[in-house]
Design a protein around this motif. Structure first.
Motif, PDB file in Angstrom:
ATOM      1  N   SER A 250      -1.161   5.469  -2.710  1.00 35.71           N
ATOM      2  CA  SER A 250      -1.726   4.547  -1.726  1.00 35.71           C
ATOM      3  C   SER A 250      -3.246   4.463  -1.839  1.00 35.71           C
ATOM      4  O   SER A 250      -3.830   3.372  -1.782  1.00 35.71           O
ATOM      5  CB  SER A 250      -1.317   4.986  -0.320  1.00 35.71           C
ATOM      6  OG  SER A 250      -1.892   4.168   0.647  1.00 35.71           O
ATOM      7  N   LYS A 251      -3.906   5.593  -2.008  1.00 36.72           N
ATOM      8  CA  LYS A 251      -5.374   5.618  -2.102  1.00 36.72           C
ATOM      9  C   LYS A 251      -5.870   4.708  -3.217  1.00 36.72           C
ATOM     10  O   LYS A 251      -6.825   3.948  -3.034  1.00 36.72           O
ATOM     11  CB  LYS A 251      -5.858   7.054  -2.328  1.00 36.72           C
ATOM     12  CG  LYS A 251      -7.355   7.177  -2.560  1.00 36.72           C
ATOM     13  CD  LYS A 251      -7.772   8.612  -2.782  1.00 36.72           C
ATOM     14  CE  LYS A 251      -7.498   9.037  -4.202  1.00 36.72           C
ATOM     15  NZ  LYS A 251      -8.110  10.343  -4.529  1.00 36.72           N
ATOM     16  N   ILE A 252      -5.226   4.732  -4.354  1.00 40.23           N
ATOM     17  CA  ILE A 252      -5.639   3.910  -5.495  1.00 40.23           C
ATOM     18  C   ILE A 252      -5.414   2.435  -5.188  1.00 40.23           C
ATOM     19  O   ILE A 252      -6.254   1.582  -5.498  1.00 40.23           O
ATOM     20  CB  ILE A 252      -4.885   4.330  -6.777  1.00 40.23           C
ATOM     21  CG1 ILE A 252      -5.167   5.797  -7.120  1.00 40.23           C
ATOM     22  CG2 ILE A 252      -5.208   3.396  -7.943  1.00 40.23           C
ATOM     23  CD1 ILE A 252      -6.636   6.123  -7.333  1.00 40.23           C
ATOM     24  N   LYS A 253      -4.299   2.124  -4.549  1.00 40.67           N
ATOM     25  CA  LYS A 253      -4.016   0.736  -4.189  1.00 40.67           C
ATOM     26  C   LYS A 253      -5.060   0.196  -3.211  1.00 40.67           C
ATOM     27  O   LYS A 253      -5.488  -0.960  -3.313  1.00 40.67           O
ATOM     28  CB  LYS A 253      -2.612   0.622  -3.602  1.00 40.67           C
ATOM     29  CG  LYS A 253      -1.526   0.911  -4.625  1.00 40.67           C
ATOM     30  CD  LYS A 253      -0.162   0.880  -3.977  1.00 40.67           C
ATOM     31  CE  LYS A 253       0.936   1.159  -4.985  1.00 40.67           C
ATOM     32  NZ  LYS A 253       2.263   1.026  -4.388  1.00 40.67           N
ATOM     33  N   ILE A 254      -5.480   1.027  -2.286  1.00 39.51           N
ATOM     34  CA  ILE A 254      -6.513   0.622  -1.322  1.00 39.51           C
ATOM     35  C   ILE A 254      -7.837   0.382  -2.046  1.00 39.51           C
ATOM     36  O   ILE A 254      -8.553  -0.589  -1.758  1.00 39.51           O
ATOM     37  CB  ILE A 254      -6.656   1.669  -0.204  1.00 39.51           C
ATOM     38  CG1 ILE A 254      -5.370   1.739   0.621  1.00 39.51           C
ATOM     39  CG2 ILE A 254      -7.859   1.369   0.686  1.00 39.51           C
ATOM     40  CD1 ILE A 254      -5.268   2.967   1.525  1.00 39.51           C
ATOM     41  N   LEU A 255      -8.174   1.246  -2.998  1.00 43.87           N
ATOM     42  CA  LEU A 255      -9.401   1.058  -3.774  1.00 43.87           C
ATOM     43  C   LEU A 255      -9.354  -0.237  -4.586  1.00 43.87           C
ATOM     44  O   LEU A 255     -10.364  -0.942  -4.710  1.00 43.87           O
ATOM     45  CB  LEU A 255      -9.648   2.260  -4.690  1.00 43.87           C
ATOM     46  CG  LEU A 255     -10.023   3.563  -3.983  1.00 43.87           C
ATOM     47  CD1 LEU A 255      -9.975   4.738  -4.961  1.00 43.87           C
ATOM     48  CD2 LEU A 255     -11.393   3.460  -3.334  1.00 43.87           C
TER      49      LEU A 255
ATOM     50  N   LEU B 265     -10.614   2.766   5.161  1.00 39.84           N
ATOM     51  CA  LEU B 265      -9.207   3.136   4.989  1.00 39.84           C
ATOM     52  C   LEU B 265      -9.037   4.052   3.775  1.00 39.84           C
ATOM     53  O   LEU B 265      -8.273   5.022   3.819  1.00 39.84           O
ATOM     54  CB  LEU B 265      -8.363   1.873   4.841  1.00 39.84           C
ATOM     55  CG  LEU B 265      -6.855   2.024   4.902  1.00 39.84           C
ATOM     56  CD1 LEU B 265      -6.411   2.621   6.231  1.00 39.84           C
ATOM     57  CD2 LEU B 265      -6.195   0.669   4.676  1.00 39.84           C
ATOM     58  N   ALA B 266      -9.765   3.758   2.695  1.00 36.84           N
ATOM     59  CA  ALA B 266      -9.702   4.601   1.497  1.00 36.84           C
ATOM     60  C   ALA B 266     -10.195   6.013   1.811  1.00 36.84           C
ATOM     61  O   ALA B 266      -9.598   7.002   1.362  1.00 36.84           O
ATOM     62  CB  ALA B 266     -10.518   3.981   0.364  1.00 36.84           C
ATOM     63  N   LYS B 267     -11.287   6.100   2.581  1.00 30.40           N
ATOM     64  CA  LYS B 267     -11.779   7.426   2.973  1.00 30.40           C
ATOM     65  C   LYS B 267     -10.724   8.178   3.776  1.00 30.40           C
ATOM     66  O   LYS B 267     -10.497   9.371   3.555  1.00 30.40           O
ATOM     67  CB  LYS B 267     -13.066   7.297   3.791  1.00 30.40           C
ATOM     68  CG  LYS B 267     -14.301   7.007   2.955  1.00 30.40           C
ATOM     69  CD  LYS B 267     -15.541   6.842   3.788  1.00 30.40           C
ATOM     70  CE  LYS B 267     -15.841   8.081   4.599  1.00 30.40           C
ATOM     71  NZ  LYS B 267     -17.078   7.973   5.400  1.00 30.40           N
ATOM     72  N   MET B 268     -10.064   7.483   4.691  1.00 26.53           N
ATOM     73  CA  MET B 268      -9.017   8.126   5.498  1.00 26.53           C
ATOM     74  C   MET B 268      -7.836   8.550   4.627  1.00 26.53           C
ATOM     75  O   MET B 268      -7.134   9.498   4.964  1.00 26.53           O
ATOM     76  CB  MET B 268      -8.565   7.196   6.624  1.00 26.53           C
ATOM     77  CG  MET B 268      -9.640   6.979   7.664  1.00 26.53           C
ATOM     78  SD  MET B 268      -9.161   6.072   9.168  1.00 26.53           S
ATOM     79  CE  MET B 268      -8.097   4.794   8.604  1.00 26.53           C
ATOM     80  N   ALA B 269      -7.646   7.860   3.497  1.00 23.37           N
ATOM     81  CA  ALA B 269      -6.573   8.217   2.565  1.00 23.37           C
ATOM     82  C   ALA B 269      -7.008   9.300   1.588  1.00 23.37           C
ATOM     83  O   ALA B 269      -6.240   9.689   0.709  1.00 23.37           O
ATOM     84  CB  ALA B 269      -6.102   6.973   1.810  1.00 23.37           C
TER      85      ALA B 269
ATOM     86  N   PHE C 248       0.785  -1.231   0.000  1.00 30.60           N
ATOM     87  CA  PHE C 248       0.000   0.000   0.000  1.00 30.60           C
ATOM     88  C   PHE C 248       0.821   1.287   0.000  1.00 30.60           C
ATOM     89  O   PHE C 248       0.250   2.368  -0.065  1.00 30.60           O
ATOM     90  CB  PHE C 248      -0.962   0.032   1.192  1.00 30.60           C
ATOM     91  CG  PHE C 248      -2.126  -0.914   1.064  1.00 30.60           C
ATOM     92  CD1 PHE C 248      -2.675  -1.241  -0.156  1.00 30.60           C
ATOM     93  CD2 PHE C 248      -2.675  -1.490   2.192  1.00 30.60           C
ATOM     94  CE1 PHE C 248      -3.755  -2.109  -0.261  1.00 30.60           C
ATOM     95  CE2 PHE C 248      -3.763  -2.357   2.105  1.00 30.60           C
ATOM     96  CZ  PHE C 248      -4.292  -2.662   0.869  1.00 30.60           C
ATOM     97  N   LYS C 249       2.142   1.196   0.039  1.00 30.35           N
ATOM     98  CA  LYS C 249       2.921   2.434   0.074  1.00 30.35           C
ATOM     99  C   LYS C 249       2.825   3.168  -1.265  1.00 30.35           C
ATOM    100  O   LYS C 249       2.608   2.562  -2.321  1.00 30.35           O
ATOM    101  CB  LYS C 249       4.375   2.163   0.446  1.00 30.35           C
ATOM    102  CG  LYS C 249       5.203   1.507  -0.626  1.00 30.35           C
ATOM    103  CD  LYS C 249       6.630   1.313  -0.156  1.00 30.35           C
ATOM    104  CE  LYS C 249       7.442   0.640  -1.253  1.00 30.35           C
ATOM    105  NZ  LYS C 249       8.827   0.440  -0.860  1.00 30.35           N
ATOM    106  N   ASP C 250       2.956   4.481  -1.199  1.00 35.73           N
ATOM    107  CA  ASP C 250       2.934   5.292  -2.412  1.00 35.73           C
ATOM    108  C   ASP C 250       4.063   4.864  -3.340  1.00 35.73           C
ATOM    109  O   ASP C 250       5.180   4.584  -2.892  1.00 35.73           O
ATOM    110  CB  ASP C 250       3.094   6.776  -2.076  1.00 35.73           C
ATOM    111  CG  ASP C 250       1.813   7.414  -1.588  1.00 35.73           C
ATOM    112  OD1 ASP C 250       0.724   7.017  -2.033  1.00 35.73           O
ATOM    113  OD2 ASP C 250       1.913   8.334  -0.755  1.00 35.73           O
ATOM    114  N   GLY C 251       3.766   4.808  -4.595  1.00 34.11           N
ATOM    115  CA  GLY C 251       4.747   4.479  -5.625  1.00 34.11           C
ATOM    116  C   GLY C 251       4.240   5.050  -6.931  1.00 34.11           C
ATOM    117  O   GLY C 251       3.734   6.183  -6.960  1.00 34.11           O
ATOM    118  N   ALA C 252       4.329   4.288  -8.010  1.00 30.91           N
ATOM    119  CA  ALA C 252       3.771   4.735  -9.282  1.00 30.91           C
ATOM    120  C   ALA C 252       2.270   4.977  -9.121  1.00 30.91           C
ATOM    121  O   ALA C 252       1.704   5.872  -9.753  1.00 30.91           O
ATOM    122  CB  ALA C 252       4.046   3.709 -10.373  1.00 30.91           C
TER     123      ALA C 252
END
Length: 99
Positions: free
Chosen positions: A35-40, A61-65, A28-32
C-alpha cells in the motif's frame, strides 16, 4: 488532515461517493505492491498533474503508511524526471506545511 473533498456527495449522490471509496480501497490495498508504494505512486502522479492538495494529502497518507521523507522525496524525483519541473513546484507547494 483537510476536510474530505468528497463530503459534498454524502447528500448529493451517496452512491458515487461509495463507488469512489471502493475504487480507492481497491487501488491502495496491499498486493504485489505494498500500500505504501501505491500511495507514493499516486502522490507522484498528483505532482505531475498539478494537484497540490493531492500531493499534500497523499504525502501525509504515505507517512501514516510508514513512508520516510526520503521515500517521499525519491518518489517525487521520478515525477520531476518524467513530467518536468512543474512537478517540482507542485510538490513543493504540497509539502511545505508537511516538512
Amino acid at each position: 488532515m483537510a476536510e474530505d473533498p468528497l463530503k459534498v456527495y454524502e447528500k448529493l449522490d451517496p452512491e458515487i461517493r461509495e463507488q469512489v471509496e471502493n475504487a480507492r480501497n481497491f487501488a491502495f490495498k496491499d498486493g504485489a505492491l505494498p500500500s505504501k508504494i501505491k500511495i507514493l505512486i499516486a502522490m507522484a502522479l498528483d505532482a505531475s498533474h498539478g494537484a497540490v492538495q493531492g500531493v499534500r494529502a497523499l504525502a501525509n497518507l504515505a507517512k501514516m503508511a510508514g513512508a520516510t521523507k526520503e521515500e517521499i522525496a525519491e518518489a517525487l524525483r521520478v515525477a520531476i524526471y518524467v513530467c518536468g519541473a512543474g512537478s517540482a513546484y507542485t510538490a513543493a507547494a504540497g509539502l511545505k506545511k508537511l516538512f
